[in-house]
Design a protein around this motif. Structure first.
Motif, PDB file in Angstrom:
ATOM      1  N   PHE A 230       0.672   6.157   8.589  1.00  6.85           N
ATOM      2  CA  PHE A 230       0.541   5.005   9.311  1.00  6.85           C
ATOM      3  C   PHE A 230       0.753   4.937  10.776  1.00  6.85           C
ATOM      4  O   PHE A 230      -0.059   4.393  11.723  1.00  6.85           O
ATOM      5  CB  PHE A 230       1.715   4.205   8.772  1.00  6.85           C
ATOM      6  CG  PHE A 230       1.751   2.458   8.893  1.00  6.85           C
ATOM      7  CD1 PHE A 230       1.422   2.109  10.270  1.00  6.85           C
ATOM      8  CD2 PHE A 230       1.908   1.712   8.028  1.00  6.85           C
ATOM      9  CE1 PHE A 230       1.492   0.675  10.484  1.00  6.85           C
ATOM     10  CE2 PHE A 230       1.831   0.220   7.908  1.00  6.85           C
ATOM     11  CZ  PHE A 230       1.538  -0.136   9.407  1.00  6.85           C
TER      12      PHE A 230
ATOM     13  N   GLU B 204      -3.639  -6.396   9.365  1.00 10.71           N
ATOM     14  CA  GLU B 204      -3.097  -5.876   8.109  1.00 10.71           C
ATOM     15  C   GLU B 204      -4.252  -5.466   7.346  1.00 10.71           C
ATOM     16  O   GLU B 204      -4.267  -4.497   6.329  1.00 10.71           O
ATOM     17  CB  GLU B 204      -2.355  -7.180   7.538  1.00 10.71           C
ATOM     18  CG  GLU B 204      -1.764  -6.675   6.344  1.00 10.71           C
ATOM     19  CD  GLU B 204      -0.878  -7.963   5.465  1.00 10.71           C
ATOM     20  OE1 GLU B 204      -0.445  -7.460   4.415  1.00 10.71           O
ATOM     21  OE2 GLU B 204      -0.919  -8.795   6.421  1.00 10.71           O
TER      22      GLU B 204
ATOM     23  N   ILE C 123      -5.785  -1.931   8.317  1.00  9.76           N
ATOM     24  CA  ILE C 123      -4.709  -0.881   7.898  1.00  9.76           C
ATOM     25  C   ILE C 123      -4.621  -0.723   6.610  1.00  9.76           C
ATOM     26  O   ILE C 123      -4.811   0.493   5.972  1.00  9.76           O
ATOM     27  CB  ILE C 123      -3.317  -1.192   8.578  1.00  9.76           C
ATOM     28  CG1 ILE C 123      -3.371  -1.305  10.038  1.00  9.76           C
ATOM     29  CG2 ILE C 123      -2.589  -0.071   8.194  1.00  9.76           C
ATOM     30  CD1 ILE C 123      -2.184  -1.670  10.760  1.00  9.76           C
ATOM     31  N   GLY C 124      -4.676  -1.672   5.755  1.00  6.09           N
ATOM     32  CA  GLY C 124      -4.547  -1.601   4.344  1.00  6.09           C
ATOM     33  C   GLY C 124      -5.787  -0.871   3.597  1.00  6.09           C
ATOM     34  O   GLY C 124      -5.539   0.093   2.887  1.00  6.09           O
TER      35      GLY C 124
ATOM     36  N   VAL D 122       1.301  -3.081   3.427  1.00  8.57           N
ATOM     37  CA  VAL D 122       1.387  -2.807   5.062  1.00  8.57           C
ATOM     38  C   VAL D 122       2.647  -3.427   5.508  1.00  8.57           C
ATOM     39  O   VAL D 122       3.174  -3.125   6.754  1.00  8.57           O
ATOM     40  CB  VAL D 122       0.112  -3.419   5.389  1.00  8.57           C
ATOM     41  CG1 VAL D 122       0.112  -3.600   7.130  1.00  8.57           C
ATOM     42  CG2 VAL D 122      -1.112  -2.701   5.015  1.00  8.57           C
TER      43      VAL D 122
ATOM     44  N   TYR E 282       0.729  -5.064  14.673  1.00  9.70           N
ATOM     45  CA  TYR E 282       0.641  -3.664  14.408  1.00  9.70           C
ATOM     46  C   TYR E 282       0.166  -2.754  15.407  1.00  9.70           C
ATOM     47  O   TYR E 282       0.261  -1.543  15.279  1.00  9.70           O
ATOM     48  CB  TYR E 282      -0.250  -3.474  13.174  1.00  9.70           C
ATOM     49  CG  TYR E 282       0.245  -4.433  11.731  1.00  9.70           C
ATOM     50  CD1 TYR E 282       1.322  -3.820  11.085  1.00  9.70           C
ATOM     51  CD2 TYR E 282      -0.418  -5.449  11.607  1.00  9.70           C
ATOM     52  CE1 TYR E 282       1.589  -4.769  10.205  1.00  9.70           C
ATOM     53  CE2 TYR E 282      -0.113  -6.232  10.567  1.00  9.70           C
ATOM     54  CZ  TYR E 282       1.120  -6.043   9.756  1.00  9.70           C
ATOM     55  OH  TYR E 282       1.649  -6.504   8.818  1.00  9.70           O
TER      56      TYR E 282
END
Length: 269
Positions: free
Chosen positions: A47, A65, A68-69, A87, A120
C-alpha cells in the motif's frame, strides 16, 4: 466556508531555503521502512509503496479510495467503497505504523514519509530537527513552536458550548506559556464546524503542532481525551484526563491547566 489565513513573519535577510527530499531520498527511505518497520507486513508495505510511487510519478491527485482498491485488492473493477472499507482500514493501520516507527526506531531518520489524514497522497519531509541542530550550532536562538488548538469535539451535542470553553481556556493559558506560540482564536474557531485534515488546519494557522481532542460528561465527571499531532498526522502524545466538578468555568479552567501541565516538553521541540 472561507478561512482566514495566518501568515508567519518572514525574515527577508535570513536567506533560508526550504529543502525537500529528492525522489532518490524517498525511495531509499522506503527501503529503510521495509527493512525496519514492515517486516511481516508485506501487504501494508505494498500500500505504502504504491501511493509513494504514484506520487513521485506526479499522480498524487489520482490517489482516491477506488483507485487504490482496484489496484491493491483484487485488481478488478468491482471494488465498491460504499460496501468495502478495506482501503480506509488499511490507511489507518498504515498511519499508525508510520507514526510508531518515527516515534521509535526512526526518530533520527532524515526523511519522513507520512499519509496525512483526509486523503491517501503521501507527504515527504526532511526532519526539522536537523535544521534545529544546525541553528543551535550557529548560535541562532530558535523560536518556540507554533501550536494550533483545534476546537475540541463534544461527544454529546449538549456539551458543544462546554467544549468551546475548554478550547478557549487552553488558548488563553498557552498564550502565557513562554515555551509556546499559539495560533489566534479568530483562526482556530473557524474550525468549529466542518471536517478538515490536520494538514489543512496547520497550513491555515502556520503551525508546527496541532492539539485536539474529545470531551464527554458522565454525571459529575468530565473526561477529555487529547492528542498532540504533527501537521502530517503523526501522533506525538496522547492522554486521558478526568475532572470532577459542577461549575463549568471551574472545570474548564482546571481541564485546560491539566492538559498543558501534562503536555510533554520534549514533544514540543
Amino acid at each position: 466556508m472561507r478561512l482566514a489565513e495566518f501568515v508567519a513573519p518572514v525574515d527577508a535577510g535570513s536567506g533560508e531555503t526550504i529543502h525537500r527530499p529528492t525522489p532518490e531520498d524517498v525511495r531509499a527511505q522506503l527501503e529503510r521502512l521495509r527493512a525496519h518497520a514492515f517486516i511481516g507486513s508485506e501487504k501494508l508495505y505494498g500500500f505504502l509503496r504504491f501511493v509513494v510511487e504514484e506520487s513521485l510519478a506526479g499522480r498524487a491527485a489520482t490517489l482516491k479510495e477506488l483507485v487504490i482498491g482496484i489496484e491493491l485488492y483484487g485488481g478488478v473493477v468491482d471494488y465498491d467503497p460504499r460496501i468495502d472499507s478495506a482501503v480506509r482500514v488499511e490507511a489507518r493501520r498504515l498511519r499508525r505504523k508510520l507514526a510508531a516507527y518515527y516515534a521509535g526506531p526512526g526518530r533520527d531518520d532524515e526523511v519522513i514519509v507520512s499519509i496525512p489524514t483526509g486523503g491517501y497522497a503521501p507527504s515527504f519531509r526532511l526532519r526539522q530537527d536537523a535544521r534545529c541542530i544546525a541553528a543551535n550550532a550557529a548560535g541562532v536562538e530558535l523560536e518556540p513552536p507554533m501550536l494550533a488548538v483545534l476546537p475540541f469535539t463534544a461527544i454529546c451535542i449538549y456539551q458543544k458550548a462546554f467544549a468551546a470553553g475548554v478550547t478557549d481556556e487552553i488558548i488563553y493559558a498557552a498564550e502565557r506559556d513562554a515555551h509556546l506560540r499559539v495560533a489566534p482564536r479568530a483562526i482556530m474557531f473557524q474550525f468549529r464546524e466542518g471536517r478538515y485534515s490536520l494538514d489543512e488546519v496547520a497550513a491555515h494557522a502556520a503551525s508546527d503542532l496541532v492539539l485536539h481532542g474529545t470531551i464527554r460528561r458522565v454525571q459529575a465527571v468530565y473526561r477529555v481525551c487529547v492528542e498532540l499531532s504533527s501537521r502530517w498526522g503523526q501522533i506525538l502524545w496522547s492522554d486521558r484526563i478526568d475532572i470532577v466538578g459542577e461549575g463549568d468555568l471551574d472545570v474548564q479552567e482546571r481541564m485546560a491547566e491539566a492538559i498543558l501541565e501534562r503536555l510533554p516538553r520534549d514533544a514540543l521541540r
